[in-house]
Scaffold this active site. Sequence first.
Site, PDB file in Angstrom:
ATOM      1  N   GLU A  60      24.862 -26.170  10.487  1.00 42.12           N
ATOM      2  CA  GLU A  60      25.285 -27.001  11.616  1.00 42.12           C
ATOM      3  C   GLU A  60      24.416 -28.246  11.762  1.00 42.12           C
ATOM      4  OE1 GLU A  60      26.559 -23.129  14.379  1.00 42.12           O
ATOM      5  OE2 GLU A  60      24.758 -24.267  14.870  1.00 42.12           O
TER       6      GLU A  60
ATOM      7  N   ARG B 165      21.675 -34.328  13.628  1.00 36.47           N
ATOM      8  CA  ARG B 165      20.838 -35.515  13.487  1.00 36.47           C
ATOM      9  C   ARG B 165      20.711 -36.021  12.044  1.00 36.47           C
ATOM     10  NH1 ARG B 165      16.810 -36.500  17.265  1.00 36.47           N
ATOM     11  NH2 ARG B 165      16.971 -34.305  17.836  1.00 36.47           N
TER      12      ARG B 165
ATOM     13  N   ARG C 248      16.812 -41.377  24.635  1.00 37.84           N
ATOM     14  CA  ARG C 248      15.748 -40.641  23.947  1.00 37.84           C
ATOM     15  C   ARG C 248      14.323 -41.127  24.274  1.00 37.84           C
ATOM     16  NH1 ARG C 248      15.049 -40.306  19.171  1.00 37.84           N
ATOM     17  NH2 ARG C 248      14.583 -38.099  19.063  1.00 37.84           N
TER      18      ARG C 248
ATOM     19  N   TYR D 229      12.402 -38.087  25.952  1.00 39.52           N
ATOM     20  CA  TYR D 229      11.451 -37.352  25.110  1.00 39.52           C
ATOM     21  C   TYR D 229      10.230 -38.183  24.735  1.00 39.52           C
ATOM     22  CZ  TYR D 229      15.964 -35.102  23.830  1.00 39.52           C
ATOM     23  OH  TYR D 229      17.191 -34.524  23.831  1.00 39.52           O
TER      24      TYR D 229
ATOM     25  N   CYS E 103      16.684 -49.864  37.229  1.00 43.26           N
ATOM     26  CA  CYS E 103      15.629 -49.797  38.239  1.00 43.26           C
ATOM     27  C   CYS E 103      14.873 -48.477  38.172  1.00 43.26           C
ATOM     28  CB  CYS E 103      16.235 -50.025  39.619  1.00 43.26           C
ATOM     29  SG  CYS E 103      17.067 -51.611  39.679  1.00 43.26           S
ATOM     30  N   GLU E 104      14.206 -48.254  37.088  1.00 42.35           N
ATOM     31  CA  GLU E 104      13.353 -47.076  36.885  1.00 42.35           C
ATOM     32  C   GLU E 104      12.212 -47.533  35.973  1.00 42.35           C
ATOM     33  OE1 GLU E 104      14.032 -43.691  37.618  1.00 42.35           O
ATOM     34  OE2 GLU E 104      16.124 -43.852  38.249  1.00 42.35           O
TER      35      GLU E 104
ATOM     36  N   TYR F 278      22.352 -38.554  19.023  1.00 44.91           N
ATOM     37  CA  TYR F 278      21.960 -38.416  20.425  1.00 44.91           C
ATOM     38  C   TYR F 278      21.735 -39.793  21.054  1.00 44.91           C
ATOM     39  CZ  TYR F 278      21.495 -33.777  18.537  1.00 44.91           C
ATOM     40  OH  TYR F 278      21.770 -32.604  17.888  1.00 44.91           O
TER      41      TYR F 278
HETATM   42  C1  LIG Z   1      22.180 -29.239  18.718  1.00 45.53           C
HETATM   43  C2  LIG Z   1      22.614 -28.146  17.837  1.00 45.53           C
HETATM   44  C3  LIG Z   1      22.731 -28.323  16.458  1.00 45.53           C
HETATM   45  C4  LIG Z   1      22.355 -29.619  15.768  1.00 45.53           C
HETATM   46  O1  LIG Z   1      21.002 -29.890  15.820  1.00 45.53           O
HETATM   47  P1  LIG Z   1      20.388 -31.100  14.964  1.00 45.53           P
HETATM   48  O2  LIG Z   1      18.961 -31.045  15.278  1.00 45.53           O
HETATM   49  O3  LIG Z   1      21.023 -32.347  15.450  1.00 45.53           O
HETATM   50  O4  LIG Z   1      20.692 -30.831  13.547  1.00 45.53           O
HETATM   51  C5  LIG Z   1      23.196 -27.283  15.701  1.00 45.53           C
HETATM   52  N1  LIG Z   1      23.541 -26.089  16.267  1.00 45.53           N
HETATM   53  C6  LIG Z   1      23.430 -25.871  17.592  1.00 45.53           C
HETATM   54  C7  LIG Z   1      23.811 -24.567  18.138  1.00 45.53           C
HETATM   55  C8  LIG Z   1      22.960 -26.890  18.418  1.00 45.53           C
HETATM   56  O5  LIG Z   1      22.833 -26.665  19.731  1.00 45.53           O
END
Ligand SMILES: *Cc1c(COP(=O)(O)O)cnc(C)c1O
Length: 423
Positions: free
Chosen positions: A273, A276, A316, A320, A348-349, A377
Amino acid sequence: MNHFTYRNGELCCEDVRIQEIAAQVGTPFYLYSSATLKRHFTAFESGFEGMAHQTCFAVKACSNLTILNTFAKLGGGADIVSGGELFRALKAGIDPKKVIYSGVGKTRKELREALAADILMFNVESPQELDRLNEVAAEMNSIARIAFRINPDVDPKTHAYISTGLAKNKFGIPVTEALQEYLRAKAMPNIEIVGVSCHIGSQLTQIEPFIEALRKVKGFIAKLEQAGIKIKYLDMGGGIGIPYDGEQPPHPIDYATAVRAELAGLDCTLILEPGRVLVGNAGVLVTEVQYTKANRGGDKEKHFIIVDAAMNDLARPSLYGAYHEILPVQEPAQDGAEQEADVVGPICETGDFLAKDRLMPSVRPGELLAVMSSGAYGFSMSSTYNSRPKVAEVLVSGERFQVIRQRENYDDLVRGEIISDLE
Ligand SMILES: *Cc1c(COP(=O)(O)O)cnc(C)c1O
Protein backbone atom coordinates in the site's frame (compact mmCIF):
# COMPACT_ATOMS: atom_id res chain seq x y z
CA MET A 1 14.64 10.87 -9.62
CA ASN A 2 12.00 13.34 -10.75
CA HIS A 3 11.33 15.52 -13.76
CA PHE A 4 11.65 18.99 -12.20
CA THR A 5 14.87 20.52 -13.51
CA TYR A 6 16.32 23.88 -14.51
CA ARG A 7 16.68 24.43 -18.22
CA ASN A 8 18.13 27.67 -19.55
CA GLY A 9 17.78 29.19 -16.12
CA GLU A 10 14.13 28.28 -15.62
CA LEU A 11 12.56 25.51 -13.58
CA CYS A 12 10.66 23.13 -15.85
CA CYS A 13 8.40 20.20 -15.29
CA GLU A 14 9.31 17.69 -17.98
CA ASP A 15 9.34 19.86 -21.14
CA VAL A 16 7.09 22.64 -19.87
CA ARG A 17 8.23 25.91 -18.28
CA ILE A 18 6.55 26.36 -14.92
CA GLN A 19 6.38 30.11 -15.60
CA GLU A 20 4.26 29.36 -18.65
CA ILE A 21 1.76 27.31 -16.62
CA ALA A 22 1.56 30.00 -13.94
CA ALA A 23 0.83 32.61 -16.59
CA GLN A 24 -2.16 30.60 -17.78
CA VAL A 25 -3.45 29.02 -14.58
CA GLY A 26 -2.54 31.65 -11.96
CA THR A 27 -1.02 30.79 -8.58
CA PRO A 28 -0.85 28.90 -6.32
CA PHE A 29 -1.23 25.49 -7.93
CA TYR A 30 -0.08 21.91 -7.45
CA LEU A 31 1.87 20.56 -10.39
CA TYR A 32 2.44 16.86 -11.06
CA SER A 33 4.76 15.17 -13.54
CA SER A 34 3.13 12.28 -15.34
CA ALA A 35 6.50 10.76 -16.28
CA THR A 36 7.59 10.80 -12.62
CA LEU A 37 4.35 9.17 -11.45
CA LYS A 38 4.69 6.38 -14.01
CA ARG A 39 8.36 5.92 -13.34
CA HIS A 40 7.85 5.63 -9.61
CA PHE A 41 5.03 3.13 -9.98
CA THR A 42 6.97 1.00 -12.44
CA ALA A 43 10.15 1.10 -10.35
CA PHE A 44 8.22 0.09 -7.24
CA GLU A 45 6.50 -2.75 -9.07
CA SER A 46 9.68 -4.07 -10.69
CA GLY A 47 11.06 -5.11 -7.31
CA PHE A 48 8.24 -7.58 -6.87
CA GLU A 49 8.28 -9.04 -10.37
CA GLY A 50 7.61 -12.76 -10.48
CA MET A 51 6.11 -12.71 -6.99
CA ALA A 52 2.33 -12.92 -6.47
CA HIS A 53 1.50 -9.38 -5.41
CA GLN A 54 -0.85 -6.45 -5.80
CA THR A 55 0.10 -2.80 -5.36
CA CYS A 56 -2.75 -0.75 -3.90
CA PHE A 57 -1.96 2.97 -3.94
CA ALA A 58 -2.86 4.71 -0.67
CA VAL A 59 -5.47 7.12 -2.02
CA LYS A 60 -5.16 9.55 0.89
CA ALA A 61 -1.65 10.54 -0.22
CA CYS A 62 -2.94 12.17 -3.42
CA SER A 63 -6.56 11.61 -4.38
CA ASN A 64 -7.01 13.40 -7.71
CA LEU A 65 -8.89 11.26 -10.23
CA THR A 66 -6.16 11.66 -12.84
CA ILE A 67 -3.50 10.43 -10.44
CA LEU A 68 -5.64 7.41 -9.48
CA ASN A 69 -6.39 6.72 -13.14
CA THR A 70 -2.68 6.88 -14.00
CA PHE A 71 -1.99 4.08 -11.52
CA ALA A 72 -5.13 2.14 -12.52
CA LYS A 73 -3.85 2.02 -16.11
CA LEU A 74 -0.59 0.53 -14.82
CA GLY A 75 -2.48 -2.19 -12.93
CA GLY A 76 -2.63 -0.47 -9.57
CA GLY A 77 -5.36 -0.94 -7.00
CA ALA A 78 -6.32 1.29 -4.10
CA ASP A 79 -5.96 1.36 -0.34
CA ILE A 80 -8.91 3.42 0.86
CA VAL A 81 -9.86 4.79 4.27
CA SER A 82 -13.32 6.27 3.63
CA GLY A 83 -16.46 6.06 1.52
CA GLY A 84 -15.29 9.16 -0.30
CA GLU A 85 -12.07 7.45 -1.28
CA LEU A 86 -14.02 4.41 -2.51
CA PHE A 87 -16.11 6.75 -4.65
CA ARG A 88 -12.97 8.33 -6.09
CA ALA A 89 -11.24 5.00 -6.72
CA LEU A 90 -14.21 3.57 -8.61
CA LYS A 91 -14.74 6.78 -10.57
CA ALA A 92 -11.07 6.75 -11.58
CA GLY A 93 -11.44 3.27 -13.04
CA ILE A 94 -9.76 1.23 -10.32
CA ASP A 95 -10.95 -2.38 -10.30
CA PRO A 96 -12.97 -2.95 -7.08
CA LYS A 97 -11.28 -6.36 -6.87
CA LYS A 98 -8.08 -4.43 -6.17
CA VAL A 99 -9.49 -2.25 -3.41
CA ILE A 100 -8.55 -2.66 0.26
CA TYR A 101 -10.43 -0.77 2.94
CA SER A 102 -8.40 0.27 6.04
CA GLY A 103 -9.24 2.62 8.90
CA VAL A 104 -10.44 2.46 12.51
CA GLY A 105 -13.81 4.18 12.14
CA LYS A 106 -15.74 2.68 9.21
CA THR A 107 -19.44 3.61 9.45
CA ARG A 108 -22.33 1.31 8.55
CA LYS A 109 -22.96 3.37 5.44
CA GLU A 110 -19.34 3.04 4.36
CA LEU A 111 -19.33 -0.71 5.00
CA ARG A 112 -22.50 -1.08 2.90
CA GLU A 113 -21.01 0.90 0.04
CA ALA A 114 -17.82 -1.14 0.02
CA LEU A 115 -19.76 -4.42 0.22
CA ALA A 116 -21.95 -3.31 -2.67
CA ALA A 117 -18.82 -2.59 -4.70
CA ASP A 118 -17.50 -6.07 -3.81
CA ILE A 119 -14.04 -4.86 -2.83
CA LEU A 120 -11.16 -7.29 -2.35
CA MET A 121 -11.07 -7.04 1.45
CA PHE A 122 -11.72 -5.05 4.61
CA ASN A 123 -8.83 -4.55 6.99
CA VAL A 124 -10.76 -4.84 10.25
CA GLU A 125 -9.30 -2.83 13.13
CA SER A 126 -11.43 -3.78 16.15
CA PRO A 127 -13.70 -6.54 17.52
CA GLN A 128 -16.68 -4.18 17.32
CA GLU A 129 -15.98 -3.45 13.68
CA LEU A 130 -15.99 -7.19 12.97
CA ASP A 131 -19.42 -7.53 14.60
CA ARG A 132 -20.77 -4.58 12.68
CA LEU A 133 -19.39 -5.83 9.38
CA ASN A 134 -20.90 -9.28 9.90
CA GLU A 135 -24.29 -7.66 10.63
CA VAL A 136 -24.18 -5.36 7.63
CA ALA A 137 -23.09 -8.19 5.34
CA ALA A 138 -25.95 -10.35 6.66
CA GLU A 139 -28.46 -7.56 5.96
CA MET A 140 -27.13 -7.40 2.41
CA ASN A 141 -27.03 -11.16 1.98
CA SER A 142 -23.37 -11.02 1.14
CA ILE A 143 -20.04 -12.19 2.45
CA ALA A 144 -17.35 -9.76 3.58
CA ARG A 145 -13.76 -10.79 2.90
CA ILE A 146 -11.56 -9.63 5.74
CA ALA A 147 -8.09 -9.34 7.13
CA PHE A 148 -7.41 -8.08 10.62
CA ARG A 149 -4.99 -5.26 10.91
CA ILE A 150 -2.43 -6.46 13.40
CA ASN A 151 -0.61 -3.93 15.52
CA PRO A 152 2.83 -5.55 15.78
CA ASP A 153 4.17 -3.04 18.36
CA VAL A 154 7.17 -2.13 16.23
CA ASP A 155 8.85 1.28 16.42
CA PRO A 156 9.01 2.70 12.88
CA LYS A 157 11.41 5.45 14.06
CA THR A 158 9.48 8.19 12.32
CA HIS A 159 7.53 11.31 13.41
CA ALA A 160 5.20 10.52 16.34
CA TYR A 161 2.13 11.72 14.39
CA ILE A 162 2.73 9.22 11.59
CA SER A 163 3.75 6.19 13.61
CA THR A 164 0.88 3.70 13.56
CA GLY A 165 2.27 0.32 14.60
CA LEU A 166 3.08 0.92 18.26
CA ALA A 167 0.87 -0.54 20.99
CA LYS A 168 0.03 3.01 22.12
CA ASN A 169 -1.29 3.99 18.65
CA LYS A 170 -5.00 3.72 17.84
CA PHE A 171 -4.51 1.35 14.91
CA GLY A 172 -5.11 -2.35 14.57
CA ILE A 173 -5.57 -5.18 17.06
CA PRO A 174 -2.76 -6.22 19.42
CA VAL A 175 -1.06 -9.30 18.07
CA THR A 176 -1.74 -11.00 21.41
CA GLU A 177 -5.52 -10.68 21.00
CA ALA A 178 -5.70 -11.29 17.28
CA LEU A 179 -5.98 -15.09 17.32
CA GLN A 180 -9.07 -14.95 19.44
CA GLU A 181 -10.65 -12.49 16.98
CA TYR A 182 -9.76 -14.68 14.00
CA LEU A 183 -11.47 -17.61 15.72
CA ARG A 184 -14.54 -15.49 16.35
CA ALA A 185 -14.56 -14.33 12.73
CA LYS A 186 -14.21 -17.90 11.51
CA ALA A 187 -17.52 -18.77 13.15
CA MET A 188 -19.39 -15.85 11.59
CA PRO A 189 -21.68 -16.72 8.69
CA ASN A 190 -21.14 -13.55 6.68
CA ILE A 191 -17.39 -13.22 7.08
CA GLU A 192 -14.69 -14.88 5.04
CA ILE A 193 -11.17 -14.64 6.41
CA VAL A 194 -8.67 -14.03 3.62
CA GLY A 195 -5.77 -12.05 5.04
CA VAL A 196 -3.58 -10.48 7.67
CA SER A 197 -2.50 -6.87 7.40
CA CYS A 198 -0.24 -4.39 9.12
CA HIS A 199 0.91 -0.84 8.46
CA ILE A 200 3.41 0.52 10.94
CA GLY A 201 3.83 4.12 9.91
CA SER A 202 4.82 6.61 7.28
CA GLN A 203 8.03 8.22 6.04
CA LEU A 204 10.18 5.30 7.25
CA THR A 205 13.82 5.71 6.37
CA GLN A 206 15.03 2.26 7.41
CA ILE A 207 14.18 -1.24 6.24
CA GLU A 208 14.54 -2.96 9.62
CA PRO A 209 11.21 -1.94 11.16
CA PHE A 210 9.39 -3.30 8.08
CA ILE A 211 11.20 -6.60 8.39
CA GLU A 212 10.64 -6.78 12.12
CA ALA A 213 6.90 -6.27 11.57
CA LEU A 214 6.86 -8.79 8.74
CA ARG A 215 8.56 -11.36 10.96
CA LYS A 216 5.87 -10.92 13.60
CA VAL A 217 3.11 -11.20 11.00
CA LYS A 218 4.72 -14.32 9.57
CA GLY A 219 4.88 -15.89 13.01
CA PHE A 220 1.25 -15.03 13.48
CA ILE A 221 0.26 -16.58 10.14
CA ALA A 222 1.92 -19.83 11.27
CA LYS A 223 -0.18 -19.70 14.44
CA LEU A 224 -3.32 -19.19 12.36
CA GLU A 225 -2.46 -22.22 10.26
CA GLN A 226 -2.13 -24.33 13.37
CA ALA A 227 -5.62 -23.13 14.27
CA GLY A 228 -6.88 -24.24 10.84
CA ILE A 229 -7.08 -20.78 9.32
CA LYS A 230 -5.44 -20.40 5.93
CA ILE A 231 -4.40 -16.94 4.76
CA LYS A 232 -4.43 -15.84 1.12
CA TYR A 233 -3.20 -12.26 1.43
CA LEU A 234 -0.42 -10.72 3.46
CA ASP A 235 -0.88 -6.96 3.38
CA MET A 236 2.21 -5.17 4.64
CA GLY A 237 0.88 -1.62 4.26
CA GLY A 238 2.88 1.33 2.98
CA GLY A 239 5.32 3.65 4.63
CA ILE A 240 8.54 3.90 2.62
CA GLY A 241 9.94 7.38 3.05
CA ILE A 242 11.28 9.82 0.48
CA PRO A 243 14.16 12.29 0.63
CA TYR A 244 12.90 15.72 1.70
CA ASP A 245 16.07 16.99 3.32
CA GLY A 246 18.87 14.57 2.55
CA GLU A 247 17.25 11.55 4.21
CA GLN A 248 18.32 8.27 2.66
CA PRO A 249 15.23 6.09 2.68
CA PRO A 250 15.54 2.55 1.37
CA HIS A 251 15.38 2.28 -2.40
CA PRO A 252 12.16 0.47 -3.38
CA ILE A 253 14.25 -2.25 -5.00
CA ASP A 254 16.21 -2.87 -1.79
CA TYR A 255 12.98 -2.84 0.16
CA ALA A 256 11.52 -5.40 -2.25
CA THR A 257 14.62 -7.57 -2.03
CA ALA A 258 14.47 -7.63 1.77
CA VAL A 259 10.74 -8.38 1.76
CA ARG A 260 11.20 -11.15 -0.79
CA ALA A 261 13.90 -12.80 1.32
CA GLU A 262 11.78 -12.60 4.45
CA LEU A 263 8.73 -14.07 2.72
CA ALA A 264 10.49 -16.87 0.85
CA GLY A 265 8.44 -20.04 1.03
CA LEU A 266 5.29 -18.33 2.26
CA ASP A 267 2.30 -19.19 0.08
CA CYS A 268 0.50 -15.83 0.12
CA THR A 269 -0.22 -13.00 -2.28
CA LEU A 270 1.60 -9.93 -1.04
CA ILE A 271 -0.34 -6.69 -0.91
CA LEU A 272 1.50 -3.38 -0.81
CA GLU A 273 0.00 0.00 0.00
CA PRO A 274 2.57 2.62 -0.99
CA GLY A 275 1.48 6.25 -0.90
CA ARG A 276 4.17 8.84 -0.40
CA VAL A 277 6.92 6.99 -2.27
CA LEU A 278 4.85 6.99 -5.48
CA VAL A 279 3.66 10.59 -5.50
CA GLY A 280 5.76 12.66 -3.07
CA ASN A 281 8.49 13.73 -5.45
CA ALA A 282 6.15 13.76 -8.44
CA GLY A 283 4.49 16.98 -7.32
CA VAL A 284 5.37 20.54 -6.35
CA LEU A 285 3.37 23.50 -5.08
CA VAL A 286 3.95 26.63 -7.12
CA THR A 287 3.42 29.93 -5.34
CA GLU A 288 4.06 33.61 -6.05
CA VAL A 289 5.95 35.96 -3.78
CA GLN A 290 3.65 38.77 -2.65
CA TYR A 291 5.84 40.81 -0.33
CA THR A 292 9.16 40.66 1.45
CA LYS A 293 9.78 42.37 4.75
CA ALA A 294 12.11 42.55 7.72
CA ASN A 295 10.93 42.82 11.31
CA ARG A 296 13.48 44.26 13.67
CA GLY A 297 13.22 43.17 17.27
CA GLY A 298 15.99 43.25 19.86
CA ASP A 299 19.33 42.63 18.22
CA LYS A 300 17.99 40.37 15.50
CA GLU A 301 16.54 41.24 12.16
CA LYS A 302 14.07 38.68 10.92
CA HIS A 303 13.23 38.38 7.24
CA PHE A 304 9.98 37.15 5.78
CA ILE A 305 9.03 36.10 2.30
CA ILE A 306 5.25 36.28 2.12
CA VAL A 307 3.78 34.07 -0.58
CA ASP A 308 0.26 33.36 -1.84
CA ALA A 309 0.22 29.71 -0.63
CA ALA A 310 -0.32 28.90 3.03
CA MET A 311 -0.75 26.20 5.64
CA ASN A 312 -4.26 25.49 4.35
CA ASP A 313 -2.73 24.57 0.96
CA LEU A 314 0.23 22.61 2.36
CA ALA A 315 -0.20 21.58 5.98
CA ARG A 316 2.90 19.46 6.48
CA PRO A 317 5.31 22.19 7.68
CA SER A 318 2.82 23.46 10.28
CA LEU A 319 1.54 20.03 11.23
CA TYR A 320 4.76 18.05 11.50
CA GLY A 321 7.45 20.72 11.27
CA ALA A 322 8.17 19.03 7.93
CA TYR A 323 10.95 20.28 5.67
CA HIS A 324 10.24 21.05 2.02
CA GLU A 325 12.95 22.36 -0.26
CA ILE A 326 11.93 25.65 -1.87
CA LEU A 327 13.36 26.57 -5.27
CA PRO A 328 12.93 29.82 -7.17
CA VAL A 329 11.45 29.16 -10.60
CA GLN A 330 13.99 31.60 -12.08
CA GLU A 331 17.32 29.94 -11.36
CA PRO A 332 19.32 32.18 -9.00
CA ALA A 333 22.82 33.26 -9.94
CA GLN A 334 25.51 30.88 -8.62
CA ASP A 335 27.18 33.64 -6.61
CA GLY A 336 23.98 35.56 -5.79
CA ALA A 337 23.27 36.89 -2.32
CA GLU A 338 21.45 34.66 0.13
CA GLN A 339 19.60 35.52 3.27
CA GLU A 340 17.95 33.61 6.06
CA ALA A 341 14.17 34.03 5.93
CA ASP A 342 10.87 32.48 6.90
CA VAL A 343 8.65 31.67 3.93
CA VAL A 344 5.14 32.33 5.19
CA GLY A 345 1.57 32.52 3.93
CA PRO A 346 -1.20 35.04 4.48
CA ILE A 347 -3.05 33.05 7.16
CA CYS A 348 -3.58 34.60 10.55
CA GLU A 349 -1.63 32.01 12.52
CA THR A 350 2.01 32.14 13.56
CA GLY A 351 2.12 28.45 12.64
CA ASP A 352 1.48 29.41 9.02
CA PHE A 353 4.85 28.82 7.41
CA LEU A 354 6.25 26.77 4.55
CA ALA A 355 9.87 27.15 5.69
CA LYS A 356 11.56 28.56 8.76
CA ASP A 357 15.02 30.17 9.04
CA ARG A 358 15.80 29.04 5.51
CA LEU A 359 18.74 30.33 3.50
CA MET A 360 16.97 31.78 0.47
CA PRO A 361 18.22 33.65 -2.59
CA SER A 362 16.95 37.21 -2.68
CA VAL A 363 13.53 37.23 -4.29
CA ARG A 364 11.17 40.02 -5.23
CA PRO A 365 7.38 40.28 -5.29
CA GLY A 366 5.99 38.62 -8.41
CA GLU A 367 8.63 35.89 -8.52
CA LEU A 368 7.58 32.26 -8.41
CA LEU A 369 8.74 29.66 -5.91
CA ALA A 370 8.32 25.89 -6.14
CA VAL A 371 7.77 24.04 -2.88
CA MET A 372 9.33 20.70 -3.76
CA SER A 373 8.23 17.16 -2.85
CA SER A 374 4.66 18.25 -2.24
CA GLY A 375 2.89 15.52 -4.20
CA ALA A 376 2.06 13.42 -1.14
CA TYR A 377 -0.22 14.71 1.63
CA GLY A 378 -0.22 18.09 -0.12
CA PHE A 379 -3.44 18.86 -1.92
CA SER A 380 -5.18 15.93 -0.24
CA MET A 381 -4.65 17.51 3.20
CA SER A 382 -5.57 21.02 2.08
CA SER A 383 -8.51 22.94 3.50
CA THR A 384 -10.25 26.26 2.93
CA TYR A 385 -9.24 27.75 6.28
CA ASN A 386 -9.37 31.57 6.22
CA SER A 387 -11.91 31.12 3.38
CA ARG A 388 -9.20 30.47 0.86
CA PRO A 389 -10.54 28.59 -2.17
CA LYS A 390 -8.68 25.34 -2.87
CA VAL A 391 -5.93 25.75 -5.44
CA ALA A 392 -5.78 24.24 -8.93
CA GLU A 393 -4.03 20.96 -9.74
CA VAL A 394 -2.15 20.62 -13.02
CA LEU A 395 -0.59 17.63 -14.77
CA VAL A 396 2.34 17.82 -17.18
CA SER A 397 3.08 15.11 -19.69
CA GLY A 398 5.99 15.78 -22.04
CA GLU A 399 5.37 19.12 -23.73
CA ARG A 400 1.76 19.43 -22.65
CA PHE A 401 -0.10 20.37 -19.52
CA GLN A 402 -3.69 20.15 -18.37
CA VAL A 403 -5.64 21.45 -15.39
CA ILE A 404 -6.85 18.30 -13.60
CA ARG A 405 -8.71 20.17 -10.89
CA GLN A 406 -10.02 23.65 -11.34
CA ARG A 407 -9.20 26.31 -8.84
CA GLU A 408 -12.17 26.75 -6.53
CA ASN A 409 -14.00 30.06 -6.54
CA TYR A 410 -15.90 32.02 -3.89
CA ASP A 411 -19.18 30.30 -4.75
CA ASP A 412 -17.51 26.94 -4.10
CA LEU A 413 -16.58 28.26 -0.66
CA VAL A 414 -20.21 28.80 0.41
CA ARG A 415 -21.79 25.91 -1.50
CA GLY A 416 -24.42 24.30 0.71
CA GLU A 417 -24.49 27.13 3.24
CA ILE A 418 -27.65 29.08 4.01
CA ILE A 419 -28.45 32.15 6.04
CA SER A 420 -30.81 30.70 8.62
CA ASP A 421 -34.32 32.08 9.11
CA LEU A 422 -34.42 30.81 12.70
CA GLU A 423 -34.59 33.57 15.30
C1 LIG B 1 -1.41 6.11 5.08
C2 LIG B 1 -1.45 4.66 4.83
C3 LIG B 1 -0.67 4.07 3.83
C4 LIG B 1 0.32 4.85 3.00
O1 LIG B 1 1.39 5.34 3.73
P1 LIG B 1 2.64 6.00 2.99
O2 LIG B 1 3.54 6.36 4.09
O3 LIG B 1 2.14 7.19 2.26
O4 LIG B 1 3.21 4.99 2.08
C5 LIG B 1 -0.80 2.73 3.61
N1 LIG B 1 -1.67 1.97 4.34
C6 LIG B 1 -2.43 2.50 5.32
C7 LIG B 1 -3.35 1.63 6.06
C8 LIG B 1 -2.35 3.86 5.59
O5 LIG B 1 -3.09 4.38 6.58
